[in-house]
Structures are given as C-alpha cells and as structure tokens.
Design an enzyme around this catalytic site. Sequence first.
Site, mmCIF file in Angstrom:
data_model
loop_
_atom_site.group_PDB
_atom_site.id
_atom_site.type_symbol
_atom_site.label_atom_id
_atom_site.label_comp_id
_atom_site.label_asym_id
_atom_site.label_seq_id
_atom_site.Cartn_x
_atom_site.Cartn_y
_atom_site.Cartn_z
ATOM 1 C CG ASP A 99 52.231 23.197 14.418
ATOM 2 O OD1 ASP A 99 52.692 22.050 14.589
ATOM 3 O OD2 ASP A 99 51.719 23.859 15.332
ATOM 4 C CB CYS A 109 55.563 16.388 15.290
ATOM 5 S SG CYS A 109 56.698 16.459 16.661
ATOM 6 C CG HIS A 151 52.324 19.542 16.713
ATOM 7 N ND1 HIS A 151 53.383 20.275 16.225
ATOM 8 C CD2 HIS A 151 52.847 18.581 17.501
ATOM 9 C CE1 HIS A 151 54.508 19.784 16.713
ATOM 10 N NE2 HIS A 151 54.218 18.754 17.485
#
Length: 473
Positions: free
Chosen positions: A315, A73, A317
């Site tokens: 994000d 990430c 993820h």
Amino acid sequence: MDAATLTYDTLRFEYEDFPETKEPVWILGRTYSVFTEKEEILLDVTSRLWFTYRKNFPAIGGTGPTSDTGWGCMLRCGQMIFAQALICRHLGRDWRWEKGKRQTDNYFNILNAFIDKKDSYYSIHQIAQMGVGEGKSIGQWYGPNTVAQVLKKLATFDTWSSLAVHIAMDNTVVMEEINSTCQYPHWYGASWEVSWSGKFGIAWKLFCGPRQLKKGRLCKSNFLCAGAAAFPAAESDLLYNGFPDGAEVTDRLSQWKPLVLLIPLRLGLTDINEAYIETLKHCFMMPQSLGVIGGKPNSAHYFIGYVGEELIYLDPHTTQPAMEPSDNGCIPDESFHCQHPPCRMSIAELDPSIAVGFFCNTEEDFNNWCQQIKKLSLLRGALPMFELVEHQPSHFSSPDVLNLTPGKAQPSGISVDKHFCSYQELMCPVIYTMHSYLFLPAVTLSSITAFLTVSLISHSVHSSKRAFSFPFS
C-alpha cells in the site's frame, strides 16, 4: 516526532498476520506454506521495493508540487511493478533484502533510478512530467494504462537495463509484435562501410551479424550518457555502452532484449466479474509474474500475490519524508522496504480496471509464458482475461504511439534540464561509433541518422489504443 513517521509507526500495528490456513500463499510465482514458511513469506514481501507517498522533495518542474500525497498512489504503484522488473533483470527473482546487510551496487543503482529527484529515470518527477504527453497534468490522478504508457516511454532512456517494454492493448497479446519489439534492429552491432558515389555523395553497406565487442566508450563526454545520468558514480565506475566498466557487450548483442509485458485490462463494469478470478490467481503463480497494479476506486495498490480468496498487496498510502543520497552516495534504504505483514483484501473488492505485468528475461522465458497462457485458456471455469494470438488481427487499427501524425508539430528535442534526451543524444552511441570509424562530415551523419530514424520507427510503432480505466489515488 515527525507526523509522517508517527503515521507509519502507528499503522504498522494495525496489520494482521497471515491467517492460519492450509491454502498455499503465492508471491510473484513462488509458493509458500503459512505453517512452515512464514519467515520466508515475510522476507520475500520485505524484499520488494516499496514506494509510498513522499513529502519535501524538490518541486516537480521547478515550481510544482513538493509532495504527491493524495494524487500519486498509482504513480507509486507503477514504480513498484517496474522496480520489480529491474530487480529480476539485475538481481534475479531469488534476491533478498535484509536489514543491515550490505547490498550490491546493482541494488543501489536500481534504487537510485526511483529516488524523488528530476534526474532519476523513474522518479515521481519524470513520471508526472512525462504524463503531460498522455494528457495528464501534474498532480492529476492516473489509471493503470496511463502509468504503463509513461513507464514505457521512460524506459527508452534506461540503456543500463536495456528493456523492451510492450503494452498489450485491446485485451490482446500479439506474439509477432513482441518478437519484433524484443529483437534488436538488424543494424545493431553491425559493421558499416561507407564510400562516395555519384554527385549525391554517399553509399553505404551494412554488414549484419553479432560481434564480440569489448567495452568501449561510445558516447562522447560532452553528451549525457544515459547510464551515467541516473547512476552517478566515480570515474572508475562509469558505465560503458550502458554497462559497468569491465562488462562484456556480448549480452547486449544477443538476439533478445529482456521483456516487460504490461497488459491493461477491464474485468467488469463496476465490479470484477467472478469468472476472471481463477485466471487472475494463476497470473500470480507464473514465474514471470510482476504482479498487478489496480486497487479500489480512488485507492491504488500493488498486488504481489494471493492466499485463498484474498489478494496480498503493498500500500503506497503512507507519507514519508523524501530521501536524499548522502555525500558518499549511500541511500538510507529501510523506508523503501515494507517491514510488517503485507495488507490483504478480498478479491471481490478489486476494481475491474487493472494492469497485469510479466517479465521474460529470455526468449525461452517468453515461449514458456505463452505455453502457460495457452494451457490457462483451457482451464474449466476460468474465463481468459486476454487473448494470445500469433499475428495481429486484421480488424486492429495501428495508431501511431510516437505521435507522428501528419500535420502535428513535433518537438525538436526535450530540454536536458528535465533530464530527458533529445533524439540525437539517444542515437549518440550509433553515430559516434560510426564517426569513430569513418570521420564523416556532418551532412553524411545527418543522412545516416535519417536512415536509422526510419528503421527505428518501423520497429517501434505498435497499437496504443487506450483501455478505459478509473483514476486512482
């Protein structure tokens, strides 16, 4: 339905819309009103390149991971902040992406540079493999400073963008260092006159000064041209001197290279010090802002703005299938843009280990940024996150970022099948330009290469003391 796609589709309904507030919304130097400009806010967010976990891409290093889920990430956040720099460089801050709208070649060139394959400049493959030199094994978590150092190294081979990447360490931005980094070497674009002198053979004169060069193929075809390597195109679209066919080289011979400034910081011990919050907000208000990479412990995000006391972020993820260009070179790009309201989190939840990014396209942009930072240091109730100084403080050390420490063995070159260039390939535009004028024997070229090596090193060595940072994933 594919599991990754299902995760993506179900998550999109969990995102909250922007709160109805009179507070301005700041996105990378632009301000909006929630009441009158909500569509513009979402369009601005959607236009940022969004890199997430991917699966089923070619194995990293040939035998390594085929997915970065669970560990990549911060690498993806590094890709996002650097992609924003390339967008500002080639498309401009006001460029917008719209679903179904035909985009320019420059847009796809940028996107190609981040596709998950070994021969893309800033792919997960390149970042993970270059990270080995920073002490990170493939599949290991990165901190903000590590990914910044890796991106700086990879940018060296991106002659199409021709960026000067500077990483300011020790919470200090040294203007003298940046000016040195952004100035082209004194011999760049100059004329050479070579003659034989004495029994040792060579003497040369260097005539400095900008020249108005038209396009010219500087790299011979049996070498990898950096521009063509990451952006395969038809013969008519090959890059010349790092620029598309027909482009003038005048821009390359200007005195200033576009600057990507990354500043790794630690704004507290375990939590962010509240005294830094106002200063952090002001960074998002600057027109040069590239955003911030950081997040929560073990969870990295790319922060692009704020509203009230909340940070706005993209994000990474979400695991999506790897994308491959089609036979005609087109890339399905919808999955590279976040088409739902962005995530938000309280500023107080931010992990204190971050890296702040800025892009200065011209020297005037950099001078303007310096003035804003100086004014920010006078802001009451706001603690400066870093110091801006004219010259390097005398107590600073200057560790060798090129790993040229005496006694350490240096690699003679990096394997081409990893798609990194050896030093000779990196220098091939200069050497072949000289060779086309001079037709010098190999021993002469070697002598000049050694001379240029010293010049390059003298312009490239900067402080690289590492900031303490937590790993993210």
